[in-house]
Design an enzyme around this catalytic site. Structure first.
Site, PDB file in Angstrom:
ATOM      1  N   GLY A  11       0.829  -1.215   0.000  1.00  0.00           N
ATOM      2  CA  GLY A  11       0.000   0.000   0.000  1.00  0.00           C
ATOM      3  C   GLY A  11       0.855   1.253   0.000  1.00  0.00           C
ATOM      4  O   GLY A  11       0.622   2.178   0.775  1.00  0.00           O
ATOM      5  N   ARG A  14      -0.105   5.759  -1.673  1.00  0.00           N
ATOM      6  CA  ARG A  14      -0.597   7.020  -1.096  1.00  0.00           C
ATOM      7  C   ARG A  14      -0.521   6.955   0.425  1.00  0.00           C
ATOM      8  O   ARG A  14      -0.199   5.909   0.997  1.00  0.00           O
ATOM      9  CB  ARG A  14      -2.022   7.328  -1.572  1.00  0.00           C
ATOM     10  CG  ARG A  14      -3.026   6.258  -1.209  1.00  0.00           C
ATOM     11  CD  ARG A  14      -4.324   6.436  -1.981  1.00  0.00           C
ATOM     12  NE  ARG A  14      -5.166   5.276  -1.849  1.00  0.00           N
ATOM     13  CZ  ARG A  14      -6.157   5.162  -0.967  1.00  0.00           C
ATOM     14  NH1 ARG A  14      -6.419   6.151  -0.140  1.00  0.00           N
ATOM     15  NH2 ARG A  14      -6.883   4.073  -0.908  1.00  0.00           N
ATOM     16  N   ASP A  60      -3.467  -7.390  -4.641  1.00  0.00           N
ATOM     17  CA  ASP A  60      -4.476  -7.359  -3.581  1.00  0.00           C
ATOM     18  C   ASP A  60      -3.935  -8.246  -2.461  1.00  0.00           C
ATOM     19  O   ASP A  60      -3.920  -9.475  -2.580  1.00  0.00           O
ATOM     20  CB  ASP A  60      -5.811  -7.891  -4.116  1.00  0.00           C
ATOM     21  CG  ASP A  60      -6.902  -7.853  -3.052  1.00  0.00           C
ATOM     22  OD1 ASP A  60      -6.575  -7.701  -1.853  1.00  0.00           O
ATOM     23  OD2 ASP A  60      -8.078  -7.979  -3.418  1.00  0.00           O
ATOM     24  N   ASN A  87       1.820  -2.282   5.442  1.00  0.00           N
ATOM     25  CA  ASN A  87       1.104  -1.019   5.668  1.00  0.00           C
ATOM     26  C   ASN A  87      -0.320  -1.028   5.121  1.00  0.00           C
ATOM     27  O   ASN A  87      -1.182  -0.324   5.645  1.00  0.00           O
ATOM     28  CB  ASN A  87       1.913   0.127   5.027  1.00  0.00           C
ATOM     29  CG  ASN A  87       1.084   1.375   4.873  1.00  0.00           C
ATOM     30  OD1 ASN A  87       0.878   2.130   5.827  1.00  0.00           O
ATOM     31  ND2 ASN A  87       0.554   1.600   3.667  1.00  0.00           N
ATOM     32  N   SER A 138      -2.280  -0.026  15.019  1.00  0.00           N
ATOM     33  CA  SER A 138      -2.951   1.244  15.324  1.00  0.00           C
ATOM     34  C   SER A 138      -3.149   1.332  16.836  1.00  0.00           C
ATOM     35  O   SER A 138      -3.284   0.293  17.501  1.00  0.00           O
ATOM     36  CB  SER A 138      -4.321   1.271  14.638  1.00  0.00           C
ATOM     37  OG  SER A 138      -5.097   2.333  15.157  1.00  0.00           O
ATOM     38  N   TYR A 151     -11.912  -3.401  12.518  1.00  0.00           N
ATOM     39  CA  TYR A 151     -10.588  -2.770  12.372  1.00  0.00           C
ATOM     40  C   TYR A 151      -9.726  -3.002  13.620  1.00  0.00           C
ATOM     41  O   TYR A 151      -8.554  -3.381  13.515  1.00  0.00           O
ATOM     42  CB  TYR A 151     -10.805  -1.270  12.133  1.00  0.00           C
ATOM     43  CG  TYR A 151      -9.556  -0.474  11.865  1.00  0.00           C
ATOM     44  CD1 TYR A 151      -8.918  -0.541  10.630  1.00  0.00           C
ATOM     45  CD2 TYR A 151      -9.019   0.366  12.832  1.00  0.00           C
ATOM     46  CE1 TYR A 151      -7.783   0.209  10.374  1.00  0.00           C
ATOM     47  CE2 TYR A 151      -7.889   1.121  12.583  1.00  0.00           C
ATOM     48  CZ  TYR A 151      -7.272   1.045  11.352  1.00  0.00           C
ATOM     49  OH  TYR A 151      -6.143   1.789  11.102  1.00  0.00           O
ATOM     50  N   LYS A 155      -6.154  -4.972  13.995  1.00  0.00           N
ATOM     51  CA  LYS A 155      -4.924  -4.296  14.442  1.00  0.00           C
ATOM     52  C   LYS A 155      -4.386  -4.917  15.729  1.00  0.00           C
ATOM     53  O   LYS A 155      -3.179  -4.930  15.962  1.00  0.00           O
ATOM     54  CB  LYS A 155      -5.185  -2.796  14.613  1.00  0.00           C
ATOM     55  CG  LYS A 155      -5.523  -2.079  13.296  1.00  0.00           C
ATOM     56  CD  LYS A 155      -4.398  -2.199  12.288  1.00  0.00           C
ATOM     57  CE  LYS A 155      -4.651  -1.414  11.014  1.00  0.00           C
ATOM     58  NZ  LYS A 155      -3.567  -1.576  10.023  1.00  0.00           N
TER      59      LYS A 155
END
Ligand code: NAP
Length: 243
Positions: A11, A14, A60, A87, A138, A151, A155
């Site tokens: 990733g 960006r 992917d 990432n 995270s 999420y 994480k």
């Protein structure tokens, strides 16, 4: 091993991933990065201008065959891998009762299962030469967060993966660490309303969000010689939000 070190960043097209790719290029690595949808203009040239060979591969990361093909392409170009930064990640926020099983598993597949696949492949390429893996977790993986059961689970799972792989491969000089960013200004957080942003900023001792570069600097540190005896750790980059 002689020659330029190679860093793979998932990733990297960006956001935080791009900042990580730029920082590794600035630090003298050849950078291979993945993207999933489209490759924005200029990213490859920006890395090349910094002296990196720079290779972009469409992948992917949630699909096993796609990850296998990524490593095949990487090994065709280089016979080494020194650093892997996991990432790539997505969110799909909903309260638990509104979250379908598909909403849950898609995030787990993209953010966690993908890292199982990339770690396995990376360790084979790193072999006995050693290397460093950095998993982008995270702070909400440590704290939990309403509306992010999928999420936060992904994480938190990444932290378990980080510590387990660190224990298994420390003897081969493969160090595995996680970074746990707080609120970082990227596309992922741009959708938050000003009101929500202000509410979150109140919970941050430094009273501001972080920048993608803040995460990138920590990744380059954890990958390098100055972190040679650091493994199995979670470094929060959050202006003091979680302590
Ligand atoms: P972002 O701007 O949304 O970028 C996400 C990146 O992941 C893009 O390069 C995207 O590629 C890639 N990606 C998404 N799904 C993928 C898939 N299935 N396969 C391969 N690549 C895929 O996000 P960001 O804010 O930079 O976040 C980067 C990482 O930091 C994520 O793991 C995120 O969870 C973590 N993080 C972010 C924050 C924050 O506040 N921003 C805080 C803590 C942790 P395409 O553009 O090709 O889709």
């Amino acid at each position: 091993m002689e020659g330029k070190k190679v860093a793979l960043i998932t990733g990297g097209s960006r956001g935080i991933g791009k900042a990580i790719a730029v920082e590794f290029a600035k630090s003298g690595y050849n950078v291979v990065f993945t993207y999933n949808s489209t490759l924005p203009d200029g990213v490859l040239n920006e890395l090349k201008a910094l002296g990196s060979d720079a290779l972009a591969i469409k992948c992917d990361v949630s699909v096993e065959e796609s990850v296998t093909a990524l490593f095949k392409q990487l090994e065709e170009k280089y016979d080494r891998l020194d650093v892997l930064v996991n990432n790539a990640g997505i969110t799909n926020d909903k309260l638990l009762l509104r979250m379908s099983f598909e909403d849950f598993t898609k995030v787990i597949n993209t953010n966690l299962n993908s890292c199982f696949l990339t770690c396995k492949n990376a360790i084979k390429v790193m072999g006995r030469a050693g290397g460093a893996i950095i998993n982008v977790s995270s702070v909400v993986g440590l704290m939990g967060n309403a509306g992010q059961a999928n999420y936060c689970s992904s994480k938190a799972g990444l932290i378990g993966l980080t510590k387990s792989v660190a224990k298994e491969y420390g003897g081969r000089n493969i160090r595995v660490n996680a970074v746990a960013p707080g609120f970082i200004e990227t596309d992922m957080t741009s959708g938050l309303t000003e009101e929500i942003k202000k509410e979150y900023q109140k919970q941050i001792p430094m009273k501001r969000f972080g920048k993608a570069e803040d995460v990138a600097h920590a990744c380059v540190f954890l990958a390098g010689e100055k972190a040679a005896y650091i493994t199995g750790q979670v470094l929060t980059i959050d202006g003091g939000m979680y302590m």
